[in-house]
Write a protein that holds these residues in place. Structure first.
Motif, PDB file in Angstrom:
ATOM      1  N   TRP A  87       0.662 -13.320 -44.834  1.00  0.00           N
ATOM      2  CA  TRP A  87       0.247 -12.231 -43.957  1.00  0.00           C
ATOM      3  C   TRP A  87      -0.737 -12.753 -42.915  1.00  0.00           C
ATOM      4  CZ3 TRP A  87      -4.971 -11.260 -43.804  1.00  0.00           C
ATOM      5  CH2 TRP A  87      -5.736 -11.651 -44.912  1.00  0.00           C
ATOM      6  N   SER A 144      -2.739  -9.183 -36.655  1.00  0.00           N
ATOM      7  CA  SER A 144      -2.162  -9.209 -35.309  1.00  0.00           C
ATOM      8  C   SER A 144      -3.166  -8.712 -34.278  1.00  0.00           C
ATOM      9  CB  SER A 144      -0.905  -8.333 -35.268  1.00  0.00           C
ATOM     10  OG  SER A 144      -0.403  -8.248 -33.948  1.00  0.00           O
ATOM     11  N   PHE A 185       7.040  -0.972 -37.593  1.00  0.00           N
ATOM     12  CA  PHE A 185       5.986  -1.322 -38.545  1.00  0.00           C
ATOM     13  C   PHE A 185       4.714  -1.527 -37.724  1.00  0.00           C
ATOM     14  CE2 PHE A 185       9.904  -2.278 -40.663  1.00  0.00           C
ATOM     15  CZ  PHE A 185       9.688  -1.897 -41.980  1.00  0.00           C
ATOM     16  N   GLN A 208       0.516  -8.018 -40.596  1.00  0.00           N
ATOM     17  CA  GLN A 208       1.965  -8.159 -40.611  1.00  0.00           C
ATOM     18  C   GLN A 208       2.372  -9.323 -41.528  1.00  0.00           C
ATOM     19  OE1 GLN A 208       4.502  -6.197 -38.830  1.00  0.00           O
ATOM     20  NE2 GLN A 208       2.681  -4.894 -38.970  1.00  0.00           N
ATOM     21  N   TYR A 268       5.072 -12.409 -42.873  1.00  0.00           N
ATOM     22  CA  TYR A 268       6.139 -13.324 -42.487  1.00  0.00           C
ATOM     23  C   TYR A 268       6.452 -14.204 -43.681  1.00  0.00           C
ATOM     24  CZ  TYR A 268       2.495 -16.942 -41.655  1.00  0.00           C
ATOM     25  OH  TYR A 268       1.454 -17.831 -41.775  1.00  0.00           O
ATOM     26  N   ARG A 305       8.332  -6.842 -36.320  1.00  0.00           N
ATOM     27  CA  ARG A 305       7.902  -5.451 -36.210  1.00  0.00           C
ATOM     28  C   ARG A 305       9.008  -4.434 -36.480  1.00  0.00           C
ATOM     29  NH1 ARG A 305       2.330  -3.954 -35.686  1.00  0.00           N
ATOM     30  NH2 ARG A 305       1.251  -5.783 -34.862  1.00  0.00           N
ATOM     31  N   ASP A 334       4.987 -10.851 -32.170  1.00  0.00           N
ATOM     32  CA  ASP A 334       4.963 -11.219 -33.586  1.00  0.00           C
ATOM     33  C   ASP A 334       5.415 -12.660 -33.781  1.00  0.00           C
ATOM     34  OD1 ASP A 334       4.626 -10.529 -36.378  1.00  0.00           O
ATOM     35  OD2 ASP A 334       6.799 -10.499 -36.538  1.00  0.00           O
TER      36      ASP A 334
END
Length: 882
Positions: free
Chosen positions: A332, A335, A360, A365, A367, A423, A436
């Motif tokens: 995580w 952002s 989202f 965020q 990944y 997102r 992102d």
């Protein structure tokens, strides 16, 4: 209970932090005159030095912006250095810190929220922590979404004696789950905290025990502290945590809209990577690192999900390293785009191919990352960015056929692979979804040792279109691109494949690009169009067309090994190609997100003259770098690849000859209002007499930069030629009383003259000045003093940011003329030696080629080089006058 209010609302979009600030520079002009600076020709245009961060310096500002800091939680006097890998924990100075997966609050697999205040994500545990300071114990839950603190509820259970046979199995507060050996429990909501003794069944409000609850809206945290005098702790506690939505009283779990009976838990914490080995699946019950959670919550027993809290390690303030597992994991990051809290209620459902905005919203965020076993952290490795297709998320590649993708693309290449969420499931990687991607690259470079010159971007279907968008707008930051069944382009306005969209493929001349499709693929026609355009643009690429392959087969297993083989042989990222062609769509940038489209290699600050026009375009060639003559050669053949036949089209640039470097730069622009040329990156020699030719279809403001210095000039439509300064005129050297005074007239120049350099016939610098005269006295070094006393001639050159003039020679110091050095004699230009007087053409850019008397010989040329590096060949006493 303490309640910490949220901060004032922030704007919808926050401008990103610029990745660098360049102060006004006087790199060329110092108090004593002109300093000639030499910089490696292949330095990054934006920096003059190689990046060390794992991200090219020329990447957009979004990739270089500092990661925002999450608000510190009130009532938590401990570390916030949580693990960035979901499903892992670490000890840090008296605290045990654990990170959960994001957006995994699906309960038995299909739970939703009836209350809009939940933001469709109201019981999603982000992080959890346990700590002690000797006086108190602390129990912390951070929520991914906390629009309304009255929405979530959390329950902690404790096996304090390590004996499953003691205590009870039923969780308190109507959670609807069980686990073995519960000796005590703690229930927390915004309304309070309650301690349950399972042996007696007594429920005690923590206020009566001296406890304290802090609800911090900004940090989105619930933190409970309990005096150790009330709650003694020792040994190792098996601890569990579960979250759901609170009932009206805030003392118990409420049922989900989907399940009136059974489990009421939306999110079971303390699952680890081994608990969730399958990262992808067919629906929302399995796609969010929640497959095992869905299974166990359906059955109602969460005994498998726990963490061991070792009070001795906490008391000793032990710290353990940040976990960095090999293989698959989910990380995580924070952002720069805080779009609000929660997610669209339909965010996890398939929208089909239709473009959707970000669904989202949260400031944090996820990944997914694959770290090969070969990674040691001691040497930089390639990064591969993989963009998922529509209806997928950051785990989409990690399904049944994941080895077909990750073994060749990641493990065998020794590459770290990252997969952003983008997102949403159908964002097409534009706007916040593109942001992102850049932020995932940035955070990955902070976590791992990444080679900034070997990043490859790839994607399937929607992800292939996203990869195309990014690589064609930012070709100078990537070494390769893999576009799997996804050739196409979405602009930031949400328009797909506008007329002429494939023309931007000409930007890929220095990027190794692989595209593929299949005979039964819905993307076949578009792939053929981009293939033909790349062929016509003479860029290097390979296209594969697999017989009988459909869209899904390409995304999951077919072609990835071929793509990996192709990009594995690609050279490192090109920093400064001899020729740059860059076409872009005006208005397609998002500067407010740190995503301008305004540079390519040694060209930057590009802006369109007409923002409503279809295209802006620039093509430029640096003569100093343009030494290879090549032609594009395409082979087209049928091969057997894997289990079947495929058409393979491979275009390469084949060297057919070489040419001498030239001290010239050619630039042609269409619909361009501003452009900047980095002369160092373009290989332009500051000591050479250089020429720049510019063709524009309208007014252009051109800037030239070199080693921090900058010059600008407006150019009209048509053809313009900019040259180094003309040679100074009327150079005189007169000696009286042991002092030699040199004077000259100013040089003519389209660009500001940054200084003049005076050398003797041996090439030794006598003085440097910004004026048109200088004096040398008796304190100068002996070589210069003798030169002046003997009436030797001096040469004066003028320098601008573009280059240096031909030399202008003085008469002898006493006034009588001295013959110019002859070819082959000391002080003559070596370029005028062999072939001089025979009609042979002098080397382009040499002094002889200028028609001006040559200056120095081979030994003096070495002195000139040292001078260009700012090293004075002799010490001197200089007095300068304007």
């Amino acid at each position: 209970m303490d309640r910490v209010p949220p901060p004032l609302p922030r704007p919808h979009r926050r401008p990103p932090t610029p990745h660098r600030v360049v102060a006004a520079s006087a790199a060329f002009i110092l108090s004593t005159g002109t300093v000639l600076v030499a910089v490696p020709a292949h330095a990054d245009p934006a920096s003059g030095a190689e990046p060390t961060t794992g991200i090219p310096a020329s990447a957009p500002p979004a990739a270089h912006a500092d990661e925002p800091t999450l608000p510190a939680a009130e009532g938590w006097p401990f570390s916030d250095a949580f693990s960035r890998t979901s499903g892992t924990s670490r000890y840090d100075a008296g605290a045990l810190l654990w990170s959960d997966w994001l957006y995994d609050d699906t309960g038995a697999g299909n739970y939703t929220y009836a209350d809009a205040a939940a933001g469709a994500n109201g019981a999603d545990v982000f992080r959890a922590a346990v700590a002690t300071d000797g006086e108190h114990t602390y129990w912390r839950v951070d929520w991914n979404t906390l629009i309304d603190p009255d929405v979530p509820i959390a329950a902690w259970t404790f096996d304090t004696d390590g004996d499953d046979a003691t205590g009870t199995a039923t969780w308190p507060a109507s959670a609807g789950v069980q686990s073995s050996g519960i000796d005590a429990a703690l229930v927390v909501s915004s309304r309070g905290a309650w301690w349950t003794d399972t042996e007696t069944g007594a429920v005690t409000d923590l206020d009566t025990l001296g406890g304290r609850l802090t609800v911090d809206d900004a940090a989105r945290s619930f933190i409970v502290s309990i005096p150790r005098s009330t709650l003694p702790v020792e040994g190792v506690w098996t601890t569990r945590l579960a979250a759901g939505i609170a009932d009206e009283s805030g003392t118990a779990f409420a049922a989900s809209p989907e399940e009136s009976e059974g489990t009421r838990v939306y999110n079971a914490a303390f699952r680890d990577i081994a608990d969730e080995p399958i990262l992808s699946g067919p629906d929302a019950s399995t796609q969010w690192n929640n497959r095992r959670q869905s299974e166990l919550l359906t059955g109602g027993d969460v005994s498998a999900f726990s963490i061991a809290v070792d009070w001795a390690r906490l008391a000793a303030k032990e710290s353990t390293p940040e976990p960095q597992p090999r293989g698959y994991s989910t990380r995580w990051y924070v952002s720069s785009a805080d779009l609000g809290q929660g997610m669209d209620p339909a965010a996890r459902r398939s929208p089909g191919p239709a473009l959707q905005p970000a669904t989202f919203f949260g400031r944090v965020q996820p990944y997914t990352v694959f770290v090969p076993e070969s990674y040691t952290g001691e040497s930089a490795v390639p990064l591969t960015i993989l963009l998922h297709g529509g209806d997928g998320n950051h785990n989409a590649f990690i399904g049944e056929h994941r080895d077909a993708v990750f073994v060749p693309m990641c493990a065998e290449r020794g590459s770290i692979c990252v997969m952003p969420l983008g997102r949403g499931l159908s964002s097409w990687y534009i706007n916040e979804a593109e942001l992102d991607v850049w932020e995932v690259w940035s955070r990955s470079a902070a976590a791992f040792l990444i080679d900034a010159d070997r990043t490859v971007i790839g994607g399937f279907s929607m992800g292939g279109v996203g990869a195309t968008h990014i690589v064609t707008n930012h070709p100078d930051v990537l070494a390769g691109a893999v576009i799997v069944s996804g050739a196409g382009y979405f602009n930031t306005a949400g328009q797909r494949d506008r007329e002429g969209a494939p023309l931007r493929a000409e930007n890929l001349g220095s990027v190794r690009t692989f595209i593929d499709s299949g005979s039964r693929d819905v993307a076949l026609a578009n792939t053929r169009i981009w293939d033909a355009t790349m062929q016509e643009a003479a860029v290097p690429y390979r296209a594969h067309y697999y017989e009988d392959a459909d869209h899904g087969m390409l995304g999951s297993r077919i072609g990835w090994a071929d793509a990996a083989e192709y990009v594995a042989s690609a050279p490192a990222r090109e920093h400064a190609p001899a020729s740059v062609v860059f076409r872009w769509e005006p208005g397609d940038e998002r500067a407010d997100l740190g995503l301008p489209v305004d540079r390519a290699y040694w060209l930057s600050e590009l802006s369109p003259r007409d923002r409503e026009a279809r295209w802006s375009r620039v093509s430029a060639t640096a003569g100093a770098l343009d030494t290879i003559d090549w032609r594009a050669v395409l082979t087209d053949e049928q091969r057997i690849l894997g289990d079947g036949p495929a058409q393979v089209r491979d275009q390469q640039r084949v060297t057919v000859g070489e040419r001498a470097p030239r001290d010239e730069i050619e630039v042609a622009v269409e619909n361009v209002a501003t452009a900047t040329v980095d002369l160092d990156a373009a290989g332009a020699d500051v000591l050479a007499s250089s020429t720049m030719r510019v063709t524009s279809d309208g007014d252009l403001r051109l800037a030239l930069t070199r080693a921090g210095a900058r010059a600008e000039l407006p150019l009209p439509a048509g053809d313009s030629e900019i040259a180094s300064p003309s040679a100074p005129d009327a150079v005189e050297a007169r000696t009286a009383d042991g002092v030699t005074r040199l004077t000259w007239s100013a040089s003519a120049s389209a660009l500001p003259v940054t200084g003049y350099t005076v050398r003797d016939a041996n090439g030794l610098i006598v003085c440097e000045t910004t004026g048109t005269s200088c004096e040398t006295g008796t304190t100068v070094a002996s070589a210069a003093a003798r030169a002046a006393a003997d009436g030797q001639r001096f040469a004066v050159t003028a320098t601008s940011i573009l280059g240096t003039s031909a030399p202008a020679w003085s008469a002898e110091a006493g006034g009588a003329p001295v013959p110019a050095p002859t070819p082959g004699a000391p002080g003559a230009d070596p370029a005028a030696g062999e072939g001089a007087g025979t009609g042979a053409a002098p080397r382009a850019g040499s002094l002889a080629a200028t028609g001006v008397e040559p200056l120095i010989g081979l030994a003096a040329a070495a002195a000139l080089l040292l001078a260009g590096l700012g090293t004075l060949a002799i010490r001197r006493a200089i007095r300068t006058r304007s």
